[in-house]
Design a protein around this motif. Structure first.
Motif, PDB file in Angstrom:
ATOM      1  N   TYR A  62      45.414  -8.777  -7.272  1.00  9.88           N
ATOM      2  CA  TYR A  62      44.854  -9.838  -8.111  1.00  9.88           C
ATOM      3  C   TYR A  62      45.334  -9.739  -9.560  1.00  9.88           C
ATOM      4  O   TYR A  62      45.240 -10.718 -10.306  1.00  9.88           O
ATOM      5  CB  TYR A  62      43.320  -9.797  -8.070  1.00  9.88           C
ATOM      6  CG  TYR A  62      42.733 -10.321  -6.783  1.00  9.88           C
ATOM      7  CD1 TYR A  62      42.399 -11.661  -6.653  1.00  9.88           C
ATOM      8  CD2 TYR A  62      42.548  -9.488  -5.687  1.00  9.88           C
ATOM      9  CE1 TYR A  62      41.878 -12.164  -5.465  1.00  9.88           C
ATOM     10  CE2 TYR A  62      42.026  -9.973  -4.494  1.00  9.88           C
ATOM     11  CZ  TYR A  62      41.700 -11.316  -4.387  1.00  9.88           C
ATOM     12  OH  TYR A  62      41.182 -11.816  -3.215  1.00  9.88           O
ATOM     13  N   ARG A 110      46.317  -9.621  -1.861  1.00  7.84           N
ATOM     14  CA  ARG A 110      46.325  -8.156  -1.860  1.00  7.84           C
ATOM     15  C   ARG A 110      47.716  -7.604  -1.571  1.00  7.84           C
ATOM     16  O   ARG A 110      48.044  -6.485  -1.985  1.00  7.84           O
ATOM     17  CB  ARG A 110      45.331  -7.629  -0.821  1.00  7.84           C
ATOM     18  CG  ARG A 110      43.870  -7.825  -1.218  1.00  7.84           C
ATOM     19  CD  ARG A 110      42.941  -7.231  -0.160  1.00  7.84           C
ATOM     20  NE  ARG A 110      41.550  -7.388  -0.521  1.00  7.84           N
ATOM     21  CZ  ARG A 110      40.876  -6.573  -1.337  1.00  7.84           C
ATOM     22  NH1 ARG A 110      41.498  -5.531  -1.878  1.00  7.84           N
ATOM     23  NH2 ARG A 110      39.607  -6.795  -1.610  1.00  7.84           N
ATOM     24  N   ARG A 162      36.970 -12.762  -5.683  1.00 11.59           N
ATOM     25  CA  ARG A 162      37.479 -12.231  -4.420  1.00 11.59           C
ATOM     26  C   ARG A 162      36.803 -12.889  -3.215  1.00 11.59           C
ATOM     27  O   ARG A 162      37.465 -13.158  -2.198  1.00 11.59           O
ATOM     28  CB  ARG A 162      37.289 -10.718  -4.383  1.00 11.59           C
ATOM     29  CG  ARG A 162      38.261  -9.969  -5.304  1.00 11.59           C
ATOM     30  CD  ARG A 162      37.995  -8.473  -5.317  1.00 11.59           C
ATOM     31  NE  ARG A 162      39.052  -7.750  -6.000  1.00 11.59           N
ATOM     32  CZ  ARG A 162      39.179  -7.673  -7.317  1.00 11.59           C
ATOM     33  NH1 ARG A 162      38.301  -8.291  -8.102  1.00 11.59           N
ATOM     34  NH2 ARG A 162      40.175  -6.993  -7.872  1.00 11.59           N
ATOM     35  N   ALA A 208      40.568 -21.613  -3.561  1.00 12.92           N
ATOM     36  CA  ALA A 208      39.784 -20.468  -4.045  1.00 12.92           C
ATOM     37  C   ALA A 208      39.201 -20.757  -5.422  1.00 12.92           C
ATOM     38  O   ALA A 208      38.046 -20.413  -5.697  1.00 12.92           O
ATOM     39  CB  ALA A 208      40.666 -19.224  -4.083  1.00 12.92           C
ATOM     40  N   ASP A 242      42.857 -14.069   0.410  1.00 17.10           N
ATOM     41  CA  ASP A 242      42.685 -12.667   0.040  1.00 17.10           C
ATOM     42  C   ASP A 242      43.799 -11.787   0.597  1.00 17.10           C
ATOM     43  O   ASP A 242      44.313 -10.908  -0.117  1.00 17.10           O
ATOM     44  CB  ASP A 242      41.317 -12.179   0.527  1.00 17.10           C
ATOM     45  CG  ASP A 242      41.039 -10.741   0.115  1.00 17.10           C
ATOM     46  OD1 ASP A 242      40.898 -10.494  -1.106  1.00 17.10           O
ATOM     47  OD2 ASP A 242      40.995  -9.871   1.004  1.00 17.10           O
ATOM     48  N   ASP A 243      44.191 -12.024   1.841  1.00 15.53           N
ATOM     49  CA  ASP A 243      45.199 -11.146   2.458  1.00 15.53           C
ATOM     50  C   ASP A 243      46.525 -11.199   1.723  1.00 15.53           C
ATOM     51  O   ASP A 243      47.126 -10.163   1.413  1.00 15.53           O
ATOM     52  CB  ASP A 243      45.393 -11.537   3.930  1.00 15.53           C
ATOM     53  CG  ASP A 243      44.194 -11.175   4.785  1.00 15.53           C
ATOM     54  OD1 ASP A 243      43.389 -10.328   4.339  1.00 15.53           O
ATOM     55  OD2 ASP A 243      44.046 -11.744   5.886  1.00 15.53           O
ATOM     56  N   ALA A 258      38.421 -16.175  -2.749  1.00 17.28           N
ATOM     57  CA  ALA A 258      39.757 -16.033  -2.157  1.00 17.28           C
ATOM     58  C   ALA A 258      39.653 -15.770  -0.660  1.00 17.28           C
ATOM     59  O   ALA A 258      40.444 -16.296   0.132  1.00 17.28           O
ATOM     60  CB  ALA A 258      40.509 -14.914  -2.856  1.00 17.28           C
ATOM     61  N   ARG A 259      38.671 -14.958  -0.248  1.00 15.17           N
ATOM     62  CA  ARG A 259      38.488 -14.718   1.189  1.00 15.17           C
ATOM     63  C   ARG A 259      38.107 -16.003   1.916  1.00 15.17           C
ATOM     64  O   ARG A 259      38.614 -16.297   3.002  1.00 15.17           O
ATOM     65  CB  ARG A 259      37.416 -13.648   1.399  1.00 15.17           C
ATOM     66  CG  ARG A 259      37.863 -12.234   1.057  1.00 15.17           C
ATOM     67  CD  ARG A 259      36.899 -11.201   1.587  1.00 15.17           C
ATOM     68  NE  ARG A 259      35.578 -11.320   0.941  1.00 15.17           N
ATOM     69  CZ  ARG A 259      35.235 -10.706  -0.193  1.00 15.17           C
ATOM     70  NH1 ARG A 259      36.124  -9.920  -0.806  1.00 15.17           N
ATOM     71  NH2 ARG A 259      34.042 -10.848  -0.698  1.00 15.17           N
TER      72      ARG A 259
END
Length: 591
Positions: free
Chosen positions: A476, A470, A457, A496, A466-467, A460-461
Motif C-alpha cells: 500500500y 500487496r 484495507r 475501493a 487487496d491481493d 480494498a478487500r
C-alpha cells in the motif's frame, strides 16, 4: 471538423467579435490589473520618469554643447547632469522591463488559478464543450498572452508620453520645426489604426487554429491504442497535422501585419526626421536656433518619431485582449451551486427524483423522470446506449444540476445541501477513475474525509484489490506513479476508494466494466454485505448485475419506462433485447 474537435469560437459567423464577449473580456483584464495594481502603477511611474529623463536629456545636452562652444562657465555641471539623466533613463528602463515581467507572471497565475477553480467547480456537462487540448491551450499560451496585457497597456500609455513631450519641445524650440513634424502625424495615425484592426483579426484566427491543433493532438493521444490497433497511424497523423498549414498561413499573416507596420513606420519616421532636420538647418542658417538647439532638435525628432514604436506594446495589448476572450470563456463557466444545509441524522439514503429533466445542447437527455428509491436498496439502471443512464447518475449525486425538476436525498433538496456534506455522503465510482495521492493507500483514502488505514484495507478487500496491492513492491506504500495498473486493477482501486468513503448514497457508473465475472460478483457481495448500509445506484450493462439488484430502473429515450424487479421485467422481450437477447453468461453487451 472531425468529431472531437470541440471548439468554442469567440467570433460569430460574420467575423466580428461579439461585443458582449469583448466587454466581458475587458472586464476580466480590469480585474487582472487590479490584482497587480501596485506593480502596474509602478510601471506607469517608472516609465513616466524615464520619459521625463529622455525629454530633459536633449535640452541639457544642447545646453552643454552651446556652453562648450561659447566657452561660458557651467559646462561641467551641464555635462554631469547629462550623465545623470542618461544613467537614470537606463536604470528606469530596466526597472520597467523587470516590473513588466513580474506583472505578466502574476497576472498569468491569477488567470490560470481562477479558470481552474471555475472549471473544477462547474458541472461536467458545462465543461464538456471544451476539449482537453483546447483547455490546455487557453490555460497555457492564451493565459500568458492575456497576462501580459496589463503591463502592455501601461507601456502603451507611457510610450506616448515621450513623443508627445518631444513634439511640444520642437514647437518650443522653433514653431516651424514643430509644424514640419506635425504634418506627418496623420499618416502615422492611419498606420497605427490599420495595424490595430488587422492585427486583432489575424491574432484571433491564429489562436483559434492553435486550439484546434491541440484538440486533435490530445484526442489522438487518448485513442493511441485504438489507432495502433486499426493501423491508421498515418491517416491520424495527417488529420492531426492538417491544421498546420492554416496555422502557418495565419502566423505568417499575423507577423506580416506586424512587419508591414514596422516597415512603413521605418520609412515614414526617417522621412519625418529628415524634414525636421532640414527645417532646423534653415533655422540655424537664419539665426533662429543655435547649434545646441539643432542637436536638441535631432534628439527630440527621434523621440517624437518613437511614436511608431508604440506598435510593439500595442501589438502585445491586442494579442492580450484577444486571448482574454478565450480565457474568459473558462472563467465564466457557470459553477454548480450548493446550499448550507446538513442531511438529517440517521438517514438511510432515500433518493427521490421529481419531474427531473436534463438538456444537453438543446436536446433533452432526461425528461419527466419521477423515481423514488427506498434507503438501503441496490437499484440497477438499465437501458440502451444514449438512454440517459450516466446523466441520471450525475443528477442523482448532483455532479450536475437538472434543468427542470428536483432531486431529494432523505427529504432534503440536493441543491440546498452543503458541498462538503454532499461529497461526504454521496460516493461515486467510474469506468475510468482518476486517482490522486502519493501512494496507493493515499489514492484509496483521498476524499473529503481521510479514512483509517484499517478501513482503507477493508475497502480494498471488498473491491478485490487487496491481493494485487500487496503484491506491489511496497504494498500500500507503493508510489502511485510507480504502480503498473491494468484497466481492471485501476477500476478496483476506484471502487475501493468509493467503498472507503461509502455514505448514505453510492453511485457506480459503469465502474465494473473491466472486471471479470468472478471479481464483479465479489464486488456485488461486498455491496450487499460489507459496505456500510446505504442506497446503491448501479449503471448496469451486464445481465448479472441487473439480476442481483433489488429493483431495476429501465430507461428508454431519457424517460423511465418501468421500475420493477429483474424477474418481472424479464418477461418483456423488449427488456431482454436491451441485453442482446439476454446473455445469461453475464458478459457485458452494451457499451
Amino acid at each position: 471538423m472531425q468529431e472531437g474537435d470541440r471548439m468554442v469560437s469567440t467570433r460569430p459567423r460574420d467575423g466580428k467579435a461579439d461585443p458582449r464577449a469583448v466587454r466581458s473580456a475587458d472586464a476580466l483584464l480590469v480585474r487582472v490589473t487590479r490584482a497587480s495594481a501596485g506593480r502596474t502603477a509602478a510601471i506607469l511611474l517608472c516609465a513616466a520618469a524615464a520619459a521625463a529623463a529622455s525629454l530633459a536629456l536633449p535640452a541639457v545636452l544642447g545646453l552643454t554643447l552651446d556652453l562648450l562652444l561659447e566657452g561660458r562657465p557651467g559646462a561641467g555641471r551641464a555635462l554631469a547632469a547629462t550623465v545623470a539623466l542618461t544613467a537614470a533613463e537606463v536604470a528606469l528602463g530596466a526597472t520597467v522591463a523587470l516590473l513588466a515581467g513580474t506583472v505578466g507572471a502574476r497576472s498569468t497565475a491569477w488567470l490560470r488559478l481562477r479558470a481552474i477553480r471555475r472549471l473544477l467547480a462547474a458541472p461536467p456537462r458545462s465543461v464538456s464543450r471544451f476539449s482537453p487540448g483546447d483547455v490546455a491551450t487557453r490555460l497555457s499560451v492564451h493565459a500568458t498572452e492575456a497576462g501580459a496585457a496589463p503591463a502592455a497597456a501601461a507601456q502603451v500609455i507611457t510610450a506616448v508620453l515621450a513623443p508627445a513631450g518631444a513634439l511640444v519641445a520642437l514647437f518650443v524650440i522653433d514653431p516651424w520645426i514643430g509644424l514640419a513634424f506635425l504634418l506627418g502625424l496623420p499618416a502615422l495615425g492611419l498606420l497605427l489604426r490599420s495595424f490595430a484592426r488587422d492585427s486583432s483579426d489575424t491574432v484571433s484566427r491564429y489562436q483559434r487554429v492553435q486550439s484546434l491543433l491541440a484538440t486533435r493532438l490530445t484526442d489522438a493521444l487518448g485513442g493511441a491504442r485504438a489507432i495502433a490497433a486499426a493501423g491508421t497511424a498515418d491517416e491520424e497523423r495527417a488529420r492531426v497535422l492538417r491544421p498546420l498549414g492554416e496555422l502557418g498561413t495565419e502566423g505568417r499573416r499575423m507577423w506580416s501585419v506586424h512587419g508591414s507596420a514596422m516597415a512603413r513606420s521605418g520609412v515614414l519616421m526617417p522621412l519625418l526626421i529628415t524634414a525636421v532636420l532640414a527645417v532646423g538647418g534653415f533655422g540655424l542658417a537664419e539665426g533662429r536656433i543655435s547649434v545646441g538647439d539643432l542637436l536638441a532638435v535631432s534628439r527630440y525628432a527621434a523621440l517624437a518619431a518613437g511614436l511608431g514604436a508604440v506598435a510593439g506594446p500595442l501589438g502585445a495589448l491586442i494579442r492580450g485582449r484577444t486571448a482574454a476572450r478565450r480565457v474568459n470563456e473558462l472563467v465564466t463557466v457557470p459553477p454548480l451551486t450548493h446550499g448550507r444545509r446538513e442531511l438529517p441524522l440517521g438517514g438511510t439514503g432515500t433518493l427521490e427524483l421529481r419531474g427531473v429533466g436534463v438538456a444537453l445542447d438543446g436536446v433533452w437527455v432526461l425528461r419527466g423522470v419521477d423515481l423514488c428509491v427506498p434507503g438501503g436498496q441496490t437499484v440497477a439502471v438499465v437501458g440502451r446506449s444514449g438512454s440517459g443512464k450516466s446523466t441520471l447518475g450525475a443528477v442523482a449525486g448532483r455532479l450536475t444540476a437538472p434543468d427542470e425538476g428536483e432531486v431529494r436525498l432523505d427529504g432534503v433538496p440536493l441543491e440546498a445541501v452543503a458541498a462538503d456534506v454532499l461529497r461526504r455522503e454521496v460516493g461515486y465510482a467510474f469506468e475510468r477513475p482518476s486517482l490522486r495521492g502519493a501512494t496507493v493507500a493515499d489514492a484509496i483514502a483521498s476524499g473529503v474525509q481521510t479514512p483509517s488505514a484499517e478501513r482503507v484495507r477493508a475497502a480494498a478487500r471488498a473491491a478485490g484489490a487487496d491481493d494485487f496491492v500487496r503484491a506491489l513492491p511496497r504494498g500500500y506504500a507503493t508510489a502511485l506513479e510507480e504502480a503498473p495498473l491494468s484497466g481492471g486493477e485501476l477500476q478496483r482501486l476506484g471502487l475501493a476508494r468509493a467503498f472507503a468513503h461509502a455514505g448514505r448514497l453510492m453511485i457506480l457508473d459503469d465502474a465494473t466494466s473491466s472486471l471479470d465475472t468472478a471479481t464483479e460478483r465479489q464486488v456485488d457481495r461486498a455491496l450487499a454485505r460489507e459496505v456500510r448500509p446505504g442506497t446503491r445506484i448501479v449503471m448496469a450493462h451486464r445481465l448479472s448485475t441487473a439480476a442481483r439488484a433489488d429493483q431495476v430502473v429501465w430507461l428508454e429515450g431519457g424517460r423511465v419506462r418501468a421500475v420493477r424487479t429483474h424477474a418481472e421485467l424479464w418477461r418483456d422481450p423488449e427488456y431482454r433485447a436491451v441485453f442482446d437477447c439476454g446473455d445469461a453468461r453475464g458478459e457485458r453487451v452494451d457499451r
